[in-house]
Write an enzyme that holds these catalytic residues in place. Structure first.
Site, PDB file in Angstrom:
ATOM      1  N   ASP A 181       0.851  -1.172  -0.098  1.00  0.00           N
ATOM      2  CA  ASP A 181      -0.105   0.062   0.115  1.00  0.00           C
ATOM      3  C   ASP A 181       0.949   1.284   0.037  1.00  0.00           C
ATOM      4  O   ASP A 181       2.207   1.114   0.547  1.00  0.00           O
ATOM      5  CB  ASP A 181      -0.845  -0.187   1.286  1.00  0.00           C
ATOM      6  CG  ASP A 181      -1.676   1.096   1.219  1.00  0.00           C
ATOM      7  OD1 ASP A 181      -1.518   1.665   2.419  1.00  0.00           O
ATOM      8  OD2 ASP A 181      -2.336   1.658   0.342  1.00  0.00           O
TER       9      ASP A 181
ATOM     10  N   ASP B  50      -7.351  -2.052   4.670  1.00  0.00           N
ATOM     11  CA  ASP B  50      -6.678  -2.894   3.683  1.00  0.00           C
ATOM     12  C   ASP B  50      -7.027  -4.286   3.898  1.00  0.00           C
ATOM     13  O   ASP B  50      -6.615  -5.373   3.351  1.00  0.00           O
ATOM     14  CB  ASP B  50      -5.157  -2.915   3.631  1.00  0.00           C
ATOM     15  CG  ASP B  50      -4.622  -1.652   3.034  1.00  0.00           C
ATOM     16  OD1 ASP B  50      -3.683  -1.035   3.571  1.00  0.00           O
ATOM     17  OD2 ASP B  50      -5.189  -1.148   2.217  1.00  0.00           O
TER      18      ASP B  50
ATOM     19  N   ASP C 152      -1.484  -0.676   6.257  1.00  0.00           N
ATOM     20  CA  ASP C 152      -1.784   0.076   7.476  1.00  0.00           C
ATOM     21  C   ASP C 152      -2.846  -0.800   8.009  1.00  0.00           C
ATOM     22  O   ASP C 152      -3.206  -0.359   9.135  1.00  0.00           O
ATOM     23  CB  ASP C 152      -1.637   1.378   7.309  1.00  0.00           C
ATOM     24  CG  ASP C 152      -2.987   1.968   6.583  1.00  0.00           C
ATOM     25  OD1 ASP C 152      -3.063   3.003   6.486  1.00  0.00           O
ATOM     26  OD2 ASP C 152      -3.611   1.114   6.293  1.00  0.00           O
TER      27      ASP C 152
END
Lengths: 73, 648
Positions: B350, B546, B542
């Site tokens: 990410d 996600d 994080d």
């Protein structure tokens, strides 16, 4: 209900594995893990009848390793 | 360490000391008997193989063997027949029956030596791991009015005040009421750089207070504290077994019965074949000797039938690896994740908060006709009530207090921006799309970042560029990962130019931008199809938003931010330091652990197989077999301890 117990005199890794297998076969036990390294037994089982289940667990453990004791803190 | 653990260790040493005395005594008597036997036979006083020697050897045999026999008996009564005690008893009694007295005693002696070594090795490993995990605070200094009392951390309630003196461990998570000091977080994160804290800062349990006493208001009970969560995480990690562990457990189940069956066959078949075909093969001594010889070889088989070395060393390696990792600030929730990590071939990242700091800052102010200060002020006033990261960045740059009376009629339009009245004038603050909808002629910035356009009374006032900073170690981490042969991919919802700029700067293999959450999942699915069946895909994010991608990946890694509960819950591995370079650390550790596991498995199985063959051929005798078995066990356990090493 999930509970963790300390085990005393758990000296054989093979026995720990056997105990785990047998405990998993007991009715009402959802998950169980015998941690040979930390000498701990964690059990997740039905809340109702948990005490009876634990009695069966103690019996099973005695069968596999008679010297081993489950400590109820 | 808890008192129970400490007492257990003292207990074990007593048991061990007793064993050492037993073994030494038995060895002395054995050597005495052996020497006497040789002398007596040479001196023709007693004939070779006489039953008298049985009495000489039975004494040392029983000294080391009676407990084994007793345990074997007890276990049989409980329905546990085929354990190593029983097998050793059969093997040694068998040896006594065929007149191999010294062998029988030697078998028992070496068996006990082996058990003792195993005991010591396991005890040491447990001690090392416990020391590694020694982050548990033993007590808390509870402040009650004027009194300070030492209590168990479990008894402290939320809202209580505790005193943490210099040198003490912070017992619970809380907020500092009074005092400023430095904290040593090395026990949790592996980082020795001290963290400065002062009033109103939050601190977490497990750190060591270094300089001045701190009064801390407790914010969570011990069961919910960071320290407890980490300890539980490592303890419970044993439940998530790696494929190799499951393989060994299954293997061990079958190994013993198979070897015993082979032993029986070995004792019975060749002699039968011999007798049936009436051939006199390789020995001319006669049928009795043939039976003896093959029974002897079969007994050697029995002696090797215990898989203990494998069953102990494999889980030990993984557990040690997990313990070592947690000492370096990498929390791994199971040995299956540790093993999967060693096979990582693709890592998807990410962007925000993972490769970048996630703290947006103003990087450029480009006003049109008005001053920079004015532009910034206007934007801040408009974003007064928003807690969007963009508005936080603006307020952070502005620094001066914002007078709310200047602002009125704030309307937030999702995906576009904010409109409102500031100092009596109509102000519009938002993205390019917003400006287009309003029909205002705006121009983008050449700089890469999130651009906030401002319009005052239908006239374009300028724009402010806000961008996210790349973490200091991101670049090196990506380079290191690529050097390990891993494909690095970035998945972000951010715009193309931002994604591209970062992708190029960090030298990522691939990057995909402007992805909606479901697009991210699709991309991960695509990547999964690309890799080989045994290779693994890792996703680093994080944690919180996600979730679907973390679940889809083989291993989900979250930036833990020193105590972010949500991240610790969702991911498979938590990086306590939020550093991408820790991923490299974790992968190197996992590869090392796996290598040691493979070494142990192949070594143990290899040696056992060789000795089984040698035993069947009659080249290896019983006590050599026990010795080798013992040696393998001890070597495997010591090798597994290497996984504890924390490489700096």
């Amino acid at each position: 209900m999930k509970k963790v117990y300390e085990l005393e005199n758990l000296d054989c890794a093979n026995c720990a594995a056997k105990m785990e297998r047998k405990i998993l076969k007991i009715d009402g036990v959802q998950s169980a893990s015998v941690n040979f390294m930390m000498q701990k037994l964690s059990i997740e089982a039905n809340e109702s009848g948990f005490d009876e289940i634990m009695e069966k667990v103690v019996k099973v453990c005695k069968k596999v390793e008679p010297d081993c004791k489950i400590l109820d803190n | 360490m808890s008192l129970i653990a400490k007492s257990l260790i003292i207990k074990m040493s007593k048991k061990q000391k007793k064993k050492i005395i037993q073994i030494s005594l038995a060895i002395l008597l054995f050597v005495a008997a052996f020497v006497s036997e040789k002398l007596l036979v040479k001196g023709l006083i007693i004939e070779n193989g006489s039953i008298w020697f049985l009495f000489m050897y039975i004494v040392p045999y029983l000294i080391v063997g009676w407990k084994v026999i007793a345990e074997a008996g007890e276990n049989i009564l409980h329905g546990q027949i085929f354990d190593e005690n029983f097998l050793m008893v059969i093997a040694s009694i068998g040896a006594l029956c065929i007149g191999e007295y010294p062998e029988a005693v030697a078998v028992m002696i070496f068996f006990q030596i082996g058990e003792l070594f195993e005991d010591i090795a396991v005890g040491k490993s447990r001690k090392s791991i416990a020391a590694l995990m020694d982050i548990k605070p033993e007590y808390a200094n509870l402040i009650d009015g004027d009194k300070i009392s030492k209590v168990k951390p479990e008894k402290v309630e939320i809202g209580d005040i505790v005193l943490v003196k210099p040198g003490e461990k912070v017992p619970l998570d809380g907020i500092i009421e009074q005092g400023s000091s430095s904290l040593n977080t090395v026990a949790l994160t592996g980082e020795s750089l001290p963290r400065d804290v002062s009033e109103n800062d939050g601190i977490i349990s497990g750190c060591i207070n270094m300089r001045t006493p701190l009064r801390v208001r407790v914010t969570s009970k011990y069961e919910d504290s960071t320290v407890k969560k980490i300890l539980e995480l490592v303890e419970n990690s044993a439940a998530n077994k790696a494929p190799s562990e499951n393989f060994i457990t299954k293997f061990a189940k079958f190994y013993t019965p198979i070897v015993v069956a082979c032993a029986v066959l070995l004792a019975v078949l060749p002699p039968l074949v011999n007798i049936l075909t009436k051939s006199v093969a390789y020995t001319t001594v006669g049928a009795g000797a043939i039976w003896t010889e093959w029974i002897r070889r079969a007994l050697t088989f029995l002696v090797i039938s215990c898989p203990c070395a494998l069953v102990i060393s494999v889980p030990l390696s993984f557990f040690a690896g997990i313990g070592s990792a947690s000492k370096q600030g990498v929390l791994i929730k199971g040995s299956n994740y540790l093993e999967a990590l060693s096979k990582a071939k693709i890592i998807a990242f990410d962007k925000t908060g993972t490769l970048t700091k996630g703290n947006f800052t103003v990087t450029a102010i480009h006003p049109n006709k008005i001053s920079e200060d004015e532009l910034l002020e206007t934007a801040c006033l408009a974003e007064l009530y928003s807690d969007h990261p963009i508005s936080l960045a603006l307020k952070g740059a502005y620094k001066k207090p914002i007078e709310s009376k200047r602002v009125s009629n704030i309307v937030e339009i999702a995906g576009k921006g904010i409109s409102g009245m500031i100092d009596g004038r109509k102000v519009y603050v938002g993205n390019g799309k917003y400006m287009e909808t309003l029909g205002i002629d705006y121009h983008d910035c050449s700089q890469v970042g999130t651009i906030v356009h401002i319009a005052i009374e239908d006239e374009y006032a300028g724009h402010i560029v806000i961008s996210d900073q790349i973490k200091a170690d991101s670049r090196q981490a990506i380079l290191d990962l690529r050097a390990l042969g891993i494909k690095t991919v970035m998945l972000t919802g951010d715009r193309k130019n931002v994604g591209e700029s970062i992708g190029k700067k960090l030298k990522l293999n691939e990057y995909y931008c402007e992805l909606l959450p479901k697009d991210k999942v699709e991309k991960v699915e695509e990547l999964i199809k690309q890799k080989g069946k045994k290779e693994k895909l890792v996703f680093v994010g994080d944690g919180i938003n996600d979730a679907p991608v973390l679940t889809r990946a083989d291993v989900g890694i979250a930036m833990g931010a020193l105590g972010s509960d949500a991240a610790i819950e969702t991911a498979d591995i938590v990086l306590m330091n939020d550093k991408p370079s820790d991923i490299v650390k974790a992968i190197r550790l996992s590869k090392r652990t796996r290598k040691i596991v493979v070494e142990n498995i192949s070594f143990a199985l290899g040696v056992k197989l060789i000795i089984l063959i040698l035993g069947a051929l009659g080249i290896a005798n019983m006590w050599f077999a026990v010795f080798a078995d013992v040696g393998v066990s001890v070597i495997a356990i010591l090798n597994a301890m290497r996984c504890l090493k924390v490489n700096k």
